[in-house]
Design a protein around this motif. Structure first.
Motif, PDB file in Angstrom:
ATOM      1  N   LYS A 342       6.548 -42.770  33.632  1.00  0.00           N
ATOM      2  CA  LYS A 342       8.030 -43.614  33.897  1.00  0.00           C
ATOM      3  C   LYS A 342       9.170 -42.540  33.145  1.00  0.00           C
ATOM      4  O   LYS A 342      10.045 -42.259  33.933  1.00  0.00           O
ATOM      5  CB  LYS A 342       7.941 -44.496  33.044  1.00  0.00           C
ATOM      6  CG  LYS A 342       9.476 -45.256  32.874  1.00  0.00           C
ATOM      7  CD  LYS A 342       9.320 -46.664  32.057  1.00  0.00           C
ATOM      8  CE  LYS A 342       9.033 -46.873  30.875  1.00  0.00           C
ATOM      9  NZ  LYS A 342      10.217 -46.162  29.928  1.00  0.00           N
ATOM     10  N   GLU A 421      15.209 -39.251  20.483  1.00  0.00           N
ATOM     11  CA  GLU A 421      15.748 -38.958  19.230  1.00  0.00           C
ATOM     12  C   GLU A 421      17.208 -38.607  19.159  1.00  0.00           C
ATOM     13  O   GLU A 421      17.949 -39.049  18.289  1.00  0.00           O
ATOM     14  CB  GLU A 421      14.808 -37.802  18.543  1.00  0.00           C
ATOM     15  CG  GLU A 421      13.236 -38.283  18.687  1.00  0.00           C
ATOM     16  CD  GLU A 421      12.511 -37.488  17.583  1.00  0.00           C
ATOM     17  OE1 GLU A 421      12.840 -36.248  17.642  1.00  0.00           O
ATOM     18  OE2 GLU A 421      11.544 -38.141  17.236  1.00  0.00           O
ATOM     19  N   ARG A 513      13.765 -50.038  25.959  1.00  0.00           N
ATOM     20  CA  ARG A 513      12.746 -49.145  25.326  1.00  0.00           C
ATOM     21  C   ARG A 513      12.936 -49.540  23.975  1.00  0.00           C
ATOM     22  O   ARG A 513      13.925 -49.429  23.124  1.00  0.00           O
ATOM     23  CB  ARG A 513      12.731 -47.766  25.472  1.00  0.00           C
ATOM     24  CG  ARG A 513      11.736 -46.914  24.839  1.00  0.00           C
ATOM     25  CD  ARG A 513      12.153 -45.543  25.423  1.00  0.00           C
ATOM     26  NE  ARG A 513      11.377 -44.475  24.593  1.00  0.00           N
ATOM     27  CZ  ARG A 513      10.294 -43.796  25.197  1.00  0.00           C
ATOM     28  NH1 ARG A 513       9.865 -44.431  26.422  1.00  0.00           N
ATOM     29  NH2 ARG A 513       9.603 -42.896  24.642  1.00  0.00           N
ATOM     30  N   THR A 572       2.243 -45.613  31.929  1.00  0.00           N
ATOM     31  CA  THR A 572       3.547 -45.254  31.105  1.00  0.00           C
ATOM     32  C   THR A 572       3.004 -45.524  29.560  1.00  0.00           C
ATOM     33  O   THR A 572       1.823 -46.367  29.322  1.00  0.00           O
ATOM     34  CB  THR A 572       4.857 -45.795  31.267  1.00  0.00           C
ATOM     35  OG1 THR A 572       5.666 -45.877  29.999  1.00  0.00           O
ATOM     36  CG2 THR A 572       4.584 -47.582  31.417  1.00  0.00           C
ATOM     37  N   GLY A 573       3.540 -44.819  28.694  1.00  0.00           N
ATOM     38  CA  GLY A 573       3.084 -45.259  27.210  1.00  0.00           C
ATOM     39  C   GLY A 573       4.046 -46.286  26.647  1.00  0.00           C
ATOM     40  O   GLY A 573       3.904 -46.855  25.686  1.00  0.00           O
TER      41      GLY A 573
HETATM   42  P1  ATP Z   1       5.868 -42.165  29.539  1.00  0.00           P
HETATM   43  O1  ATP Z   1       4.320 -41.942  29.610  1.00  0.00           O
HETATM   44  O2  ATP Z   1       6.170 -42.967  30.759  1.00  0.00           O
HETATM   45  O3  ATP Z   1       6.365 -40.859  29.650  1.00  0.00           O
HETATM   46  P2  ATP Z   1       6.787 -42.693  27.239  1.00  0.00           P
HETATM   47  O4  ATP Z   1       7.274 -41.608  26.867  1.00  0.00           O
HETATM   48  O5  ATP Z   1       7.211 -44.167  26.567  1.00  0.00           O
HETATM   49  O6  ATP Z   1       6.457 -43.100  28.615  1.00  0.00           O
HETATM   50  P3  ATP Z   1       5.030 -41.729  25.177  1.00  0.00           P
HETATM   51  O7  ATP Z   1       5.728 -40.614  24.778  1.00  0.00           O
HETATM   52  O8  ATP Z   1       3.610 -41.813  24.964  1.00  0.00           O
HETATM   53  O9  ATP Z   1       5.232 -42.613  26.396  1.00  0.00           O
HETATM   54  O10 ATP Z   1       5.560 -43.001  24.001  1.00  0.00           O
HETATM   55  C1  ATP Z   1       4.942 -44.034  23.632  1.00  0.00           C
HETATM   56  C2  ATP Z   1       5.761 -44.964  22.801  1.00  0.00           C
HETATM   57  O11 ATP Z   1       5.777 -44.431  21.526  1.00  0.00           O
HETATM   58  C3  ATP Z   1       7.343 -45.336  23.088  1.00  0.00           C
HETATM   59  O12 ATP Z   1       7.345 -46.375  24.192  1.00  0.00           O
HETATM   60  C4  ATP Z   1       7.827 -45.371  21.677  1.00  0.00           C
HETATM   61  O13 ATP Z   1       7.760 -46.544  21.205  1.00  0.00           O
HETATM   62  C5  ATP Z   1       7.048 -44.440  20.785  1.00  0.00           C
HETATM   63  N1  ATP Z   1       7.724 -43.031  20.875  1.00  0.00           N
HETATM   64  C6  ATP Z   1       7.937 -42.187  21.706  1.00  0.00           C
HETATM   65  N2  ATP Z   1       8.438 -40.993  21.429  1.00  0.00           N
HETATM   66  C7  ATP Z   1       8.424 -41.284  19.868  1.00  0.00           C
HETATM   67  C8  ATP Z   1       9.073 -40.574  18.797  1.00  0.00           C
HETATM   68  N3  ATP Z   1       9.521 -39.279  18.857  1.00  0.00           N
HETATM   69  N4  ATP Z   1       9.013 -41.035  17.666  1.00  0.00           N
HETATM   70  C9  ATP Z   1       8.380 -42.236  17.476  1.00  0.00           C
HETATM   71  N5  ATP Z   1       7.822 -43.124  18.334  1.00  0.00           N
HETATM   72  C10 ATP Z   1       7.999 -42.469  19.588  1.00  0.00           C
END
Ligand code: ATP
Length: 910
Positions: A342, A421, A513, A572-573
């Protein structure tokens, strides 16, 4: 990779690299650098001294070998055999022209292949790796080729180590060094210096060029670049040149072999028939057999397939999809499912904090993008952050537990690092706090980096008065589990987890998000942060709701996929509710039905199989779930394209039929595992690439459909002449070769440049097992071959009956054949659609130019003395031309009629 014995011996004249024995201060001194890195000017200066940080390229195959390789083809062997036997029969002109044609054909193949290879190399060079460095104390992303000794480099999971680096700070840094040592288990790195005799594989304080960071983070100083690195010393590892081959090409090679066998048998049988039944002499029949073989062999086809694919790949690159492996260009036309990330791919990845929730208050945040102008409102009324200490505390925590840096360039704010961030830092500025002065006030002592497996990040800070703080941010489900209490303006109270979950849901429903932020006091003397330190007793400070709107192009691209019979799944995460909200905005099918990673884990393969086709939203999934999904979808016989960017996505990317990585935010590990890289990280580019893939495949089929009937018509003409006992053949082997050659380089090649047909994205994907020559194509080949036979042979006979010389009748026959092809080229532009319209007749400029060039050649062939002697032709009159054009134009109308019938029976042309 097999385990190799690696010599660490330096090249002659260079002192042994003993960087692992020295401590970092000595290395700074030796390399005249510091913890802050080099200044940009100094780095530029050193680049001129040390040269670019690149390994010498693998020596490509020499031109002679590449030229000779063109002869390695059964079709050519047959032609060479024919030349040898005609020479044996002392038909010197025939023999030399056959040889000449073979050489010219090889030359054309050589040049076209060279061009295709150059184009692919240029595209591959667009993927230069990047490195994160400190230049004058500030982070900067530079081309890895510009690194110099003395540069300070930051490494994180998924990076390919860009140079030999002496580490001075590590946090859980694990490096997989198989490229260098053959050992596939990742090594835990340290910073302490080691004894002189330590072998390469045990130099734990070094990160070596070409190895892969599998987890953690690290920082170090570059000690060697380019050829001076350990990798540079191993000459066997220089870049290998990839072969230009695809499944379709191998299929066509097999088809070519089969066809050659069949042609030889038919030629043999025709010759025997001629000698036994029609009383031809043996040498006469031998020449007829040679003519037949030459006529039927489509010698130009392999080169045309290569060039068509190469053109497709170039067109994809122009639309931001960089194909790393040629077979992918072909497979793109078969894709049935795209599983896409995503963030950043379907959405813009330009995050903005919209909502902040503390225990008692909900703040709305105004402002757009990364512009720090904006403020805070409660119920639509502006509030001053100074009056809301808890608001300031929560944004401060988010800004400290943060790896991004803001940069102001030409008045615009840019983010170095994770855009989310960056958005948190902007919120902090809106609250009147400068991220840089905060960082100085509370220097970071340690961290647990963010990984998508654990979905949080934590940092440890010590103030100058010796107080310690731990800050934590991450996915709310994770963070709430770690918290025991929540902060209120009047003090901490026990956590009401259910309430916070409900609040999270509410923000997520708006497509935001959600991120939770927590803190806890640390122990003043403890300088290290561990998982157990954040596992419990954290104090929840609040929630952030960030918006990341879908890309407008992605919404349009999802719609195009649906009309092209391609399913789009979002993997997505992010949180389930957020994912559903975004998928509604994107227009996915069944946007409200989602499965989470946790649910996937509790499902058997059979259960998941029942759901996998209908569910298009997969939330909170981790990389191993992606792998499971790809395998499952492939189990349905689907061709799956999957995107990924992290180091752990590599297995799923490799497993997918087309692994797609992100050019900007993707790690090197993901790029290397993928078949295609998106220069702009944009979902729409995948769909453009699919469109180009379908076009390339169409164009290959069009070329085949154009070339084969030409061969068929020529072969049938000779067979007919022999069967009917004609004393002279209507076409000589040389004339046939002329026709084949000259039309392949002009007419057939122009089909490689055919623009995309309108209906390309309105039809279902091609089935992966579909034969190149479908029954409909075979039928067209046979049908057109017969038209060519009747016209060519008919005019030849007519000329003979009028008492024309054999040279004249043959000249008319050859020109008839050529004009048949000119008219048939128009038919071939669309396989089933009508070409009797302006676009159909004039839509491909290359085709029109090719026709012009071909007519000039034909005039030379007919009227130039030398060519007349060589090919046995003679001048013909205007009336002959009129007749030729009249007869030849018939193919255009007959084939259009046949298409019209086919179009009425839609299944027949599949
Ligand atoms: P996609 O897989 O679609 O790129 P995403 O970026 O949300 O989605 P991840 O990067 O795995 O997937 O992130 C999962 C979750 O972790 C996010 O929804 C957020 O809550 C948390 N997260 C993401 N980045 C950070 C960060 N730098 N520090 C802390 N938590 C984070």
């Amino acid at each position: 990779m097999a385990k190799k014995h690696v010599s660490t011996r330096p090249s002659a004249g260079v002192p042994p690299p003993l960087w692992h024995t020295q401590n970092v201060t000595d290395i700074y001194k030796a390399l005249n650098t510091s913890k802050q890195g080099l200044s940009a000017a100094e780095a530029a200066h050193r680049l001129t001294t040390y040269g670019p940080n690149k390994l010498a390229e693998g020596k490509p195959t020499g031109p002679v070998v590449r030229f000779l390789r063109q002869f390695h083809n059964v079709l050519i062997y047959v032609l060479l055999g024919a030349a040898a036997i005609t020479a044996f029969l002392e038909h010197w002109i025939d023999a030399s022209v056959i040889l000449g044609v073979v050489v010219i054909n090889a030359l054309i193949g050589f040049l076209q292949e060279g061009k295709a290879e150059d184009a692919l190399r240029a595209i591959r060079n667009m993927l230069s790796p990047q490195a994160m460095v400190l230049r004058g104390g500030r982070r900067a992303t530079v081309d890895a080729a510009n690194l110099v000794p003395g540069d300070v480099v930051m490494l994180q999971s998924g990076d390919r180590v860009p140079a030999d680096i002496r580490l001075f700070w590590v946090k859980g840094l694990h490096i997989q060094e198989a490229a260098l040592t053959g050992e596939s288990v990742a090594v835990d790195k340290i910073i302490e210096s080691l004894p002189v005799e330590t072998v390469l594989a045990d130099r734990l304080c070094m990160a070596h060029s070409g190895t892969l960071v599998s987890s953690g983070q690290g920082t170090g100083v570059v000690v060697a670049t380019g050829g001076a690195t350990e990798l540079g010393h191993i000459s066997t590892l220089v870049a290998t040149v990839e072969q230009l081959t695809t499944p379709l090409m191998s299929k066509m090679t097999r088809f070519g072999r089969w066809l050659t066998g069949a042609i030889l048998v038919i030629a043999g049988m025709t010759a025997v028939f001629g000698v036994l039944i029609r009383d031809y002499s043996v040498p006469q029949m031998f020449l007829a057999a040679v003519g037949l073989a030459v006529a039927a062999i489509p010698e130009g086809l392999p080169a045309i397939i290569t060039i068509t694919l190469a053109i497709g790949v170039q067109r994809m690159a122009m639309r931001n999809a960089i194909v790393r492996r040629l077979p992918a260009a072909e497979a793109l036309g078969e894709v049935n499912v795209i599983c896409s990330d995503k963030t950043g791919t379907l959405t813009r990845n330009e995050m903005t904090v919209r909502t902040i929730l503390t225990a008692n208050t909900q703040y709305e945040v105004s402002g757009t993008g990364y512009d720090p102008h904006g403020g805070f409102q409660i119920d639509g009324n502006d509030v001053l952050p100074q009056d809301h200490p808890l608001l300031r505390e929560v944004v401060r925590a988010a800004a400290l537990c943060n790896d991004a840096q803001l940069e102001q360039r030409e008045g615009e704010w840019l983010v170095n690092g994770d855009p989310m961030e960056g958005a948190l830092l902007i919120a902090n500025i809106k609250a009147g706090q400068e991220p840089e002065s905060l960082a100085q006030q509370y220097p970071r002592t340690d961290l647990i980096p963010f990984e998508s497996e654990h979905k949080f990040m934590a940092t440890l800070h010590h103030s100058h008065t010796g107080e310690a703080f731990i800050f934590l941010k991450g996915a709310p489900e994770q963070i709430l589990e770690m918290c025991a209490s929540e902060r209120t303006p009047t003090g901490d109270r026990p956590l009401d987890a259910a309430l916070w979950h409900a609040r999270t849901e509410k923000l997520a429903e708006r497509g935001q998000r959600v991120l939770a932020v927590a803190c806890k006091p640390g122990k003043g003397h403890e300088m290290e942060l561990d998982f157990k330190d954040v596992k419990s007793d954290m104090v929840l400070l609040g929630l952030f709701g960030l918006i990341d709107p879908p890309r407008a192009e992605a919404i349009a691209a999802v719609e195009r996929c649906q009309s092209a019979g391609i399913a789009v799944k979002m993997i997505t995460g992010d949180h389930r509710t957020t994912a559903c909200a975004i998928s509604r905005q994107l227009g996915l099918v069944n946007p409200n039905i989602a499965l989470t990673g946790q649910e996937l884990e509790h499902m058997s393969d059979a259960e998941l199989r029942d759901l996998a086709m209908d569910v298009n939203v997969f939330a909170r999934v981790s990389p191993e779930h992606k792998l499971r999904l790809v395998s499952l979808l492939q189990g349905f016989g689907l061709t799956v394209a999957m995107t990924g960017d992290g180091v752990n996505d590599a297995p799923a990317l490799k497993r997918a039929d087309i692994g797609i990585s992100m050019g900007n935010k993707g790690t090197e590990a993901a790029k290397e595992a993928s078949e295609m890289v998106l220069a702009d990280d944009n979902f729409a580019s995948i769909v453009h690439a699919i469109e180009e893939g379908r076009t390339a495949y169409d164009n290959i089929r069009k070329s085949i459909l154009f070339i084969l009937p030409t061969n068929g018509g020529e072969a049938l003409t000779i067979i007919a002449a022999v069967l009917m006992g004609f004393s002279e053949l209507p076409l000589t082997p040389l004339q046939i070769l002329w026709v084949n050659m000259i039309t392949a380089v002009t007419l057939a090649l122009s089909l490689a440049f055919e623009p995309t047909e309108n209906n390309v994205m309105h039809r279902p994907p091609r089935h992966r097992d579909e034969a190149v020559l479908t029954p409909a194509l075979l039928w067209r080949t046979a049908f057109v071959s017969v038209i060519l036979l009747v016209g060519t042979f008919g005019l030849f006979m007519w000329e003979m009956e009028q008492g024309a010389s054999i040279e004249r009748a043959r000249t008319v026959a050859v020109n008839t054949l050529i004009f048949f092809e000119i008219f048939y080229l128009f038919n071939s532009r669309y396989i089933t659609a009508s070409v009797l319209n302006a676009q159909g007749l004039f839509g491909n400029t290359y085709a029109l130019i090719a026709i012009g060039v071909l007519i000039v050649f034909q005039l030379g062939f007919t009227y130039l003395d030398t060519l007349q002697v060589l090919f046995g032709t003679t001048a013909i009159g205007l009336m002959d031309w009129v007749l030729i054009i009249l007869v030849a134009s018939s193919v255009l109308f007959i084939v259009e009629l046949e298409k019209a019938v086919l179009r009425r029976r839609p299944r027949a042309h599949q």
